[in-house]
Write a protein that holds these residues in place. Structure first.
Motif, PDB file in Angstrom:
ATOM      1  N   GLY A   4       0.637  -1.344   0.231  1.00 52.21           N
ATOM      2  CA  GLY A   4      -0.176  -0.072  -0.175  1.00 52.21           C
ATOM      3  C   GLY A   4       0.642   1.479   0.247  1.00 52.21           C
ATOM      4  O   GLY A   4       0.739   2.620  -0.628  1.00 52.21           O
ATOM      5  N   SER A   5       2.057   1.514   0.868  1.00 48.54           N
ATOM      6  CA  SER A   5       2.651   2.446   0.513  1.00 48.54           C
ATOM      7  C   SER A   5       3.733   2.816  -0.447  1.00 48.54           C
ATOM      8  O   SER A   5       3.522   4.386  -1.054  1.00 48.54           O
ATOM      9  CB  SER A   5       3.696   2.823   1.295  1.00 48.54           C
ATOM     10  OG  SER A   5       3.257   1.920   3.274  1.00 48.54           O
ATOM     11  N   THR A   6       3.721   1.132  -1.217  1.00 45.84           N
ATOM     12  CA  THR A   6       4.467   2.307  -2.799  1.00 45.84           C
ATOM     13  C   THR A   6       3.060   2.705  -3.790  1.00 45.84           C
ATOM     14  O   THR A   6       3.686   3.463  -4.407  1.00 45.84           O
ATOM     15  CB  THR A   6       4.720   0.353  -3.193  1.00 45.84           C
ATOM     16  OG1 THR A   6       5.887   0.180  -2.404  1.00 45.84           O
ATOM     17  CG2 THR A   6       5.525   0.867  -4.460  1.00 45.84           C
ATOM     18  N   SER A   7       2.070   2.181  -3.887  1.00 47.48           N
ATOM     19  CA  SER A   7       1.131   2.074  -4.402  1.00 47.48           C
ATOM     20  C   SER A   7       0.830   3.593  -3.241  1.00 47.48           C
ATOM     21  O   SER A   7       0.703   4.628  -4.773  1.00 47.48           O
ATOM     22  CB  SER A   7      -0.525   1.851  -4.678  1.00 47.48           C
ATOM     23  OG  SER A   7      -0.964   2.481  -4.979  1.00 47.48           O
ATOM     24  N   ASN A   8       0.591   4.865  -2.623  1.00 47.63           N
ATOM     25  CA  ASN A   8       0.325   5.475  -2.390  1.00 47.63           C
ATOM     26  C   ASN A   8       1.197   6.477  -2.992  1.00 47.63           C
ATOM     27  O   ASN A   8       0.956   7.565  -2.885  1.00 47.63           O
ATOM     28  CB  ASN A   8       0.096   5.783  -0.700  1.00 47.63           C
ATOM     29  CG  ASN A   8      -1.135   4.823  -0.347  1.00 47.63           C
ATOM     30  OD1 ASN A   8      -1.865   4.997  -0.949  1.00 47.63           O
ATOM     31  ND2 ASN A   8      -0.574   5.206   0.745  1.00 47.63           N
ATOM     32  N   TYR A  73       9.500   5.871   0.898  1.00 47.01           N
ATOM     33  CA  TYR A  73       8.476   7.385   0.931  1.00 47.01           C
ATOM     34  C   TYR A  73       8.196   8.378   0.368  1.00 47.01           C
ATOM     35  O   TYR A  73       7.609   9.365   0.665  1.00 47.01           O
ATOM     36  CB  TYR A  73       7.998   7.288   2.413  1.00 47.01           C
ATOM     37  CG  TYR A  73       8.123   5.702   3.722  1.00 47.01           C
ATOM     38  CD1 TYR A  73       6.072   5.517   3.368  1.00 47.01           C
ATOM     39  CD2 TYR A  73       8.384   5.103   4.220  1.00 47.01           C
ATOM     40  CE1 TYR A  73       6.067   4.299   4.140  1.00 47.01           C
ATOM     41  CE2 TYR A  73       8.115   3.714   4.813  1.00 47.01           C
ATOM     42  CZ  TYR A  73       6.635   2.867   4.440  1.00 47.01           C
ATOM     43  OH  TYR A  73       6.426   2.522   5.109  1.00 47.01           O
ATOM     44  N   CYS A  74       9.673   8.612  -0.516  1.00 49.33           N
ATOM     45  CA  CYS A  74      10.154   9.154  -0.546  1.00 49.33           C
ATOM     46  C   CYS A  74       9.035  10.111  -2.410  1.00 49.33           C
ATOM     47  O   CYS A  74       9.627   9.451  -3.068  1.00 49.33           O
ATOM     48  CB  CYS A  74      11.194  10.366  -1.070  1.00 49.33           C
ATOM     49  SG  CYS A  74      11.549  11.439  -2.194  1.00 49.33           S
ATOM     50  N   SER A  75       8.206  10.278  -2.604  1.00 52.51           N
ATOM     51  CA  SER A  75       7.418  10.616  -3.265  1.00 52.51           C
ATOM     52  C   SER A  75       8.026  11.422  -4.484  1.00 52.51           C
ATOM     53  O   SER A  75       7.762  11.731  -5.823  1.00 52.51           O
ATOM     54  CB  SER A  75       5.707  10.710  -3.573  1.00 52.51           C
ATOM     55  OG  SER A  75       5.767  12.056  -2.767  1.00 52.51           O
ATOM     56  N   HIS A  76       8.728  12.719  -4.356  1.00 55.68           N
ATOM     57  CA  HIS A  76       9.732  14.079  -4.778  1.00 55.68           C
ATOM     58  C   HIS A  76      10.287  12.619  -5.734  1.00 55.68           C
ATOM     59  O   HIS A  76      10.481  13.357  -6.951  1.00 55.68           O
ATOM     60  CB  HIS A  76      10.243  14.758  -3.893  1.00 55.68           C
ATOM     61  CG  HIS A  76       9.023  14.676  -2.985  1.00 55.68           C
ATOM     62  ND1 HIS A  76       9.273  14.592  -1.486  1.00 55.68           N
ATOM     63  CD2 HIS A  76       8.040  15.407  -2.527  1.00 55.68           C
ATOM     64  CE1 HIS A  76       8.664  14.941  -0.812  1.00 55.68           C
ATOM     65  NE2 HIS A  76       7.498  15.144  -1.663  1.00 55.68           N
ATOM     66  N   GLY A  77      11.588  12.254  -5.432  1.00 53.37           N
ATOM     67  CA  GLY A  77      12.187  11.238  -6.479  1.00 53.37           C
ATOM     68  C   GLY A  77      10.955  10.708  -7.662  1.00 53.37           C
ATOM     69  O   GLY A  77      11.653  10.587  -8.347  1.00 53.37           O
ATOM     70  N   GLU A  78      10.203  10.110  -7.516  1.00 51.75           N
ATOM     71  CA  GLU A  78       9.584   9.091  -7.882  1.00 51.75           C
ATOM     72  C   GLU A  78       8.855  10.512  -9.055  1.00 51.75           C
ATOM     73  O   GLU A  78       8.613   9.490 -10.229  1.00 51.75           O
ATOM     74  CB  GLU A  78       8.430   8.445  -7.769  1.00 51.75           C
ATOM     75  CG  GLU A  78       7.587   7.507  -8.121  1.00 51.75           C
ATOM     76  CD  GLU A  78       7.694   6.417  -8.156  1.00 51.75           C
ATOM     77  OE1 GLU A  78       6.926   5.771  -9.102  1.00 51.75           O
ATOM     78  OE2 GLU A  78       8.694   5.906  -7.567  1.00 51.75           O
ATOM     79  N   ALA A  79       8.469  11.383  -8.593  1.00 56.85           N
ATOM     80  CA  ALA A  79       8.019  12.055  -9.732  1.00 56.85           C
ATOM     81  C   ALA A  79       9.115  12.673 -10.330  1.00 56.85           C
ATOM     82  O   ALA A  79       9.319  12.886 -11.805  1.00 56.85           O
ATOM     83  CB  ALA A  79       7.160  13.614  -8.765  1.00 56.85           C
TER      84      ALA A  79
END
Length: 91
Positions: A4-8, A73-79
């Motif tokens: 769930g964390s990965t998906s979020n 948990y860092c969505s910024h790098g993913e973005a």
């Protein structure tokens, strides 16, 4: 880390890209505006894999998650990765 964390994280990264929250501000530096309005710096580098292909590597993010070692948990790098791959449209 739970699935769930990965998906979020992925969903949040997609939201950031859709709202034009990623800006390239230097050769290896991006400025990312999170969905909460906070702005973080993401440092990158291009690396060559074993097949001689270049790929983007996230070196650092100024967000609290990255700084305390919770990089997954860092969505910024993913973005930044999604933005540079051009896989998200604003439609």
């Amino acid at each position: 880390m739970s699935l769930g964390s990965t998906s979020n994280v992925r969903k949040k990264a997609e939201q950031i890209v859709r709202m034009n929250g990623v800006k390239k501000v230097g050769e290896d530096l991006f400025e990312v505006s999170s969905t909460s309005g906070s702005v973080y710096n993401v440092k990158t580098e291009m690396i060559e894999d074993y097949e001689k292909n270049l790929r983007l590597k996230i070196k650092d993010c100024s967000c609290p998650s990255w700084q305390v070692g919770k990089r997954t948990y860092c969505s910024h790098g993913e973005a930044v990765e999604l933005f540079t791959m051009g896989v998200i449209s604003n439609e």
